[in-house]
Motif scaffolding. Structure first.
Motif, PDB file in Angstrom:
ATOM      1  N   THR A 176       0.834  -1.209   0.000  1.00  0.00           N
ATOM      2  CA  THR A 176       0.000   0.000   0.000  1.00  0.00           C
ATOM      3  C   THR A 176       0.867   1.257   0.000  1.00  0.00           C
ATOM      4  O   THR A 176       0.359   2.353  -0.194  1.00  0.00           O
ATOM      5  N   GLU A 177       2.168   1.074   0.214  1.00  0.00           N
ATOM      6  CA  GLU A 177       3.092   2.211   0.214  1.00  0.00           C
ATOM      7  C   GLU A 177       3.482   2.553  -1.221  1.00  0.00           C
ATOM      8  O   GLU A 177       3.688   1.679  -2.053  1.00  0.00           O
ATOM      9  N   LYS A 178       3.605   3.844  -1.492  1.00  0.00           N
ATOM     10  CA  LYS A 178       3.967   4.288  -2.820  1.00  0.00           C
ATOM     11  C   LYS A 178       5.485   4.203  -3.015  1.00  0.00           C
ATOM     12  O   LYS A 178       6.261   4.343  -2.081  1.00  0.00           O
ATOM     13  N   ASN A 179       5.855   3.968  -4.264  1.00  0.00           N
ATOM     14  CA  ASN A 179       7.271   3.960  -4.657  1.00  0.00           C
ATOM     15  C   ASN A 179       8.127   2.992  -3.841  1.00  0.00           C
ATOM     16  O   ASN A 179       9.257   3.308  -3.452  1.00  0.00           O
ATOM     17  N   CYS A 180       7.604   1.825  -3.561  1.00  0.00           N
ATOM     18  CA  CYS A 180       8.424   0.801  -2.916  1.00  0.00           C
ATOM     19  C   CYS A 180       7.952  -0.557  -3.404  1.00  0.00           C
ATOM     20  O   CYS A 180       6.853  -0.688  -3.949  1.00  0.00           O
ATOM     21  N   ALA A 181       8.801  -1.547  -3.231  1.00  0.00           N
ATOM     22  CA  ALA A 181       8.460  -2.910  -3.634  1.00  0.00           C
ATOM     23  C   ALA A 181       8.676  -3.831  -2.447  1.00  0.00           C
ATOM     24  O   ALA A 181       9.629  -3.671  -1.690  1.00  0.00           O
ATOM     25  N   LYS A 182       7.779  -4.792  -2.284  1.00  0.00           N
ATOM     26  CA  LYS A 182       7.898  -5.773  -1.211  1.00  0.00           C
ATOM     27  C   LYS A 182       7.870  -7.179  -1.807  1.00  0.00           C
ATOM     28  O   LYS A 182       7.090  -7.445  -2.717  1.00  0.00           O
ATOM     29  N   PHE A 183       8.716  -8.047  -1.301  1.00  0.00           N
ATOM     30  CA  PHE A 183       8.677  -9.439  -1.722  1.00  0.00           C
ATOM     31  C   PHE A 183       9.225 -10.325  -0.611  1.00  0.00           C
ATOM     32  O   PHE A 183       9.877  -9.850   0.330  1.00  0.00           O
ATOM     33  N   GLN A 199      13.454 -13.675 -16.875  1.00  0.00           N
ATOM     34  CA  GLN A 199      12.862 -12.988 -18.026  1.00  0.00           C
ATOM     35  C   GLN A 199      11.714 -12.060 -17.639  1.00  0.00           C
ATOM     36  O   GLN A 199      11.279 -11.257 -18.444  1.00  0.00           O
ATOM     37  N   HIS A 200      11.248 -12.175 -16.397  1.00  0.00           N
ATOM     38  CA  HIS A 200      10.034 -11.447 -16.024  1.00  0.00           C
ATOM     39  C   HIS A 200      10.308 -10.230 -15.153  1.00  0.00           C
ATOM     40  O   HIS A 200       9.437  -9.759 -14.440  1.00  0.00           O
ATOM     41  N   VAL A 201      11.527  -9.696 -15.187  1.00  0.00           N
ATOM     42  CA  VAL A 201      11.822  -8.473 -14.445  1.00  0.00           C
ATOM     43  C   VAL A 201      11.918  -7.307 -15.422  1.00  0.00           C
ATOM     44  O   VAL A 201      12.375  -7.472 -16.560  1.00  0.00           O
ATOM     45  N   SER A 202      11.475  -6.143 -14.985  1.00  0.00           N
ATOM     46  CA  SER A 202      11.464  -4.960 -15.846  1.00  0.00           C
ATOM     47  C   SER A 202      12.744  -4.166 -15.621  1.00  0.00           C
ATOM     48  O   SER A 202      12.811  -3.324 -14.723  1.00  0.00           O
ATOM     49  N   LEU A 203      13.747  -4.443 -16.433  1.00  0.00           N
ATOM     50  CA  LEU A 203      15.042  -3.779 -16.302  1.00  0.00           C
ATOM     51  C   LEU A 203      15.460  -3.170 -17.627  1.00  0.00           C
ATOM     52  O   LEU A 203      15.033  -3.611 -18.696  1.00  0.00           O
ATOM     53  N   LEU A 204      16.324  -2.169 -17.550  1.00  0.00           N
ATOM     54  CA  LEU A 204      16.859  -1.528 -18.740  1.00  0.00           C
ATOM     55  C   LEU A 204      17.981  -2.389 -19.325  1.00  0.00           C
ATOM     56  O   LEU A 204      18.539  -3.251 -18.633  1.00  0.00           O
ATOM     57  N   PRO A 205      18.328  -2.181 -20.584  1.00  0.00           N
ATOM     58  CA  PRO A 205      19.357  -3.014 -21.225  1.00  0.00           C
ATOM     59  C   PRO A 205      20.664  -3.085 -20.449  1.00  0.00           C
ATOM     60  O   PRO A 205      21.263  -4.156 -20.319  1.00  0.00           O
ATOM     61  N   GLY A 206      21.127  -1.951 -19.927  1.00  0.00           N
ATOM     62  CA  GLY A 206      22.371  -1.958 -19.168  1.00  0.00           C
ATOM     63  C   GLY A 206      22.295  -2.811 -17.922  1.00  0.00           C
ATOM     64  O   GLY A 206      23.272  -3.486 -17.551  1.00  0.00           O
ATOM     65  N   GLN A 207      21.137  -2.812 -17.271  1.00  0.00           N
ATOM     66  CA  GLN A 207      20.955  -3.630 -16.070  1.00  0.00           C
ATOM     67  C   GLN A 207      20.925  -5.117 -16.416  1.00  0.00           C
ATOM     68  O   GLN A 207      21.455  -5.945 -15.668  1.00  0.00           O
ATOM     69  N   VAL A 208      20.325  -5.438 -17.543  1.00  0.00           N
ATOM     70  CA  VAL A 208      20.286  -6.839 -17.979  1.00  0.00           C
ATOM     71  C   VAL A 208      21.692  -7.331 -18.318  1.00  0.00           C
ATOM     72  O   VAL A 208      22.052  -8.474 -18.014  1.00  0.00           O
ATOM     73  N   THR A 259      10.545   1.214  -6.611  1.00  0.00           N
ATOM     74  CA  THR A 259      10.206   0.070  -7.457  1.00  0.00           C
ATOM     75  C   THR A 259      11.353  -0.340  -8.367  1.00  0.00           C
ATOM     76  O   THR A 259      11.529  -1.533  -8.656  1.00  0.00           O
ATOM     77  N   GLU A 260      12.165   0.621  -8.814  1.00  0.00           N
ATOM     78  CA  GLU A 260      13.281   0.274  -9.702  1.00  0.00           C
ATOM     79  C   GLU A 260      14.310  -0.579  -8.971  1.00  0.00           C
ATOM     80  O   GLU A 260      14.776  -1.595  -9.501  1.00  0.00           O
ATOM     81  N   SER A 261      14.680  -0.176  -7.739  1.00  0.00           N
ATOM     82  CA  SER A 261      15.642  -0.985  -6.985  1.00  0.00           C
ATOM     83  C   SER A 261      15.042  -2.339  -6.638  1.00  0.00           C
ATOM     84  O   SER A 261      15.758  -3.338  -6.527  1.00  0.00           O
TER      85      SER A 261
END
Length: 254
Positions: free
Chosen positions: A83-90, A126-135, A106-108
């Motif tokens: 429910t928090e904005k701009n963060c990811a939990k897993f 394959q299911h992570v949203s990363l930029l080419p340099g990060q991949v 969310t990016e980190s």
């Protein structure tokens, strides 16, 4: 709202001090909020992913970790609704416990997922949203981790993951461990005929060459544009040059 800047890496002196404790290669680092079974609430740590172990420090300048977590036997990584904005939990599901992690944005979060799954599954997810340099970095880490495991299996009765007592001048006898270049992403907006770099104080420049020149000069050459090239493509480049020369000599050649 502008996204938070990625945290700066720990100073090199701190990095070398931590080498006295573990020789595991460092693949990724940053702030993580961690909640284990013994914790009532999340605890925020500067975290390093070395090999398949997470090392937790009270801050990025502390040379002694306060906790660690071996994730080589990771069963699965599950996302949590936040429910928090701009963060990811897993959640990291391990054979003996479940550990909840929370990132600062969310990016980190995508980066942590990518690196954790890469070193535990020995494949780039394959299911992570990363930029080419990060991949590209994930693929580099994958190759390093595969090599590390092969070398570990070839050395009998020796574990590279075994902790070492701090010994003076240990770094001098240990093969220097190269620090991986950090790839940072900056948002550049095209506004009219100009380009604006979205920083705390936005900077507007007339063209993209000025944008690159700005970063190089402002960081005294420490920050440079990312150029991806591999030796395998050299032959292709030579072939393209040859084709270009032929076309220049005979422009009607199909």
């Amino acid at each position: 709202m502008m996204a938070k800047k990625p945290p700066k890496p720990a100073p090199r002196r701190i990095f070398q001090e931590r080498l006295k404790i573990t020789a595991l290669p460092m693949y990724f680092e940053g702030f993580l909020s961690v909640k284990r079974a013994a914790y009532q609430e999340y605890k925020r740590y500067w975290t390093e992913l070395r090999g398949t172990t997470l090392f937790f420090y009270t801050d990025k300048k502390n040379t002694i970790y306060v906790d660690k977590l071996d994730i080589i036997d990771l069963t699965c990584l599950t996302d949590q609704n936040s429910t928090e904005k701009n963060c990811a939990k897993f959640t990291l599901v391990l054979p003996k416990e479940e550990v909840q992690l929370k990132t600062e944005n969310t990016e980190s979060g995508e980066e942590w997922r990518g690196f954790i799954l890469t070193v535990t599954e020995l494949s780039v997810p394959q299911h992570v949203s990363l930029l080419p340099g990060q991949v590209i970095r994930l693929h580099e880490v994958l190759e390093r981790e595969k090599k590390r495991r092969i070398e570990t299996q070839q050395v009998p009765n020796t574990s590279l993951e075994k902790e070492k007592e701090p010994i003076e001048d240990y770094v001098d006898v240990l093969n220097p461990m190269p620090v991986m270049p950090r790839i940072k992403h900056y948002k550049v907006m095209s506004i009219g005929k100009n380009y604006t770099i979205e920083l705390e104080k936005p900077v507007t420049l007339p063209n993209l060459f000025s944008v690159i020149d700005y970063f190089v000069k402002e960081t005294r050459g420490n920050l440079r544009p990312f150029i991806y090239s591999i030796e395998d493509k050299l032959g292709q480049e030579h072939n393209m040059e040859g084709i270009s020369e032929k076309l220049m000599k005979n422009p009607h050649t199909e």
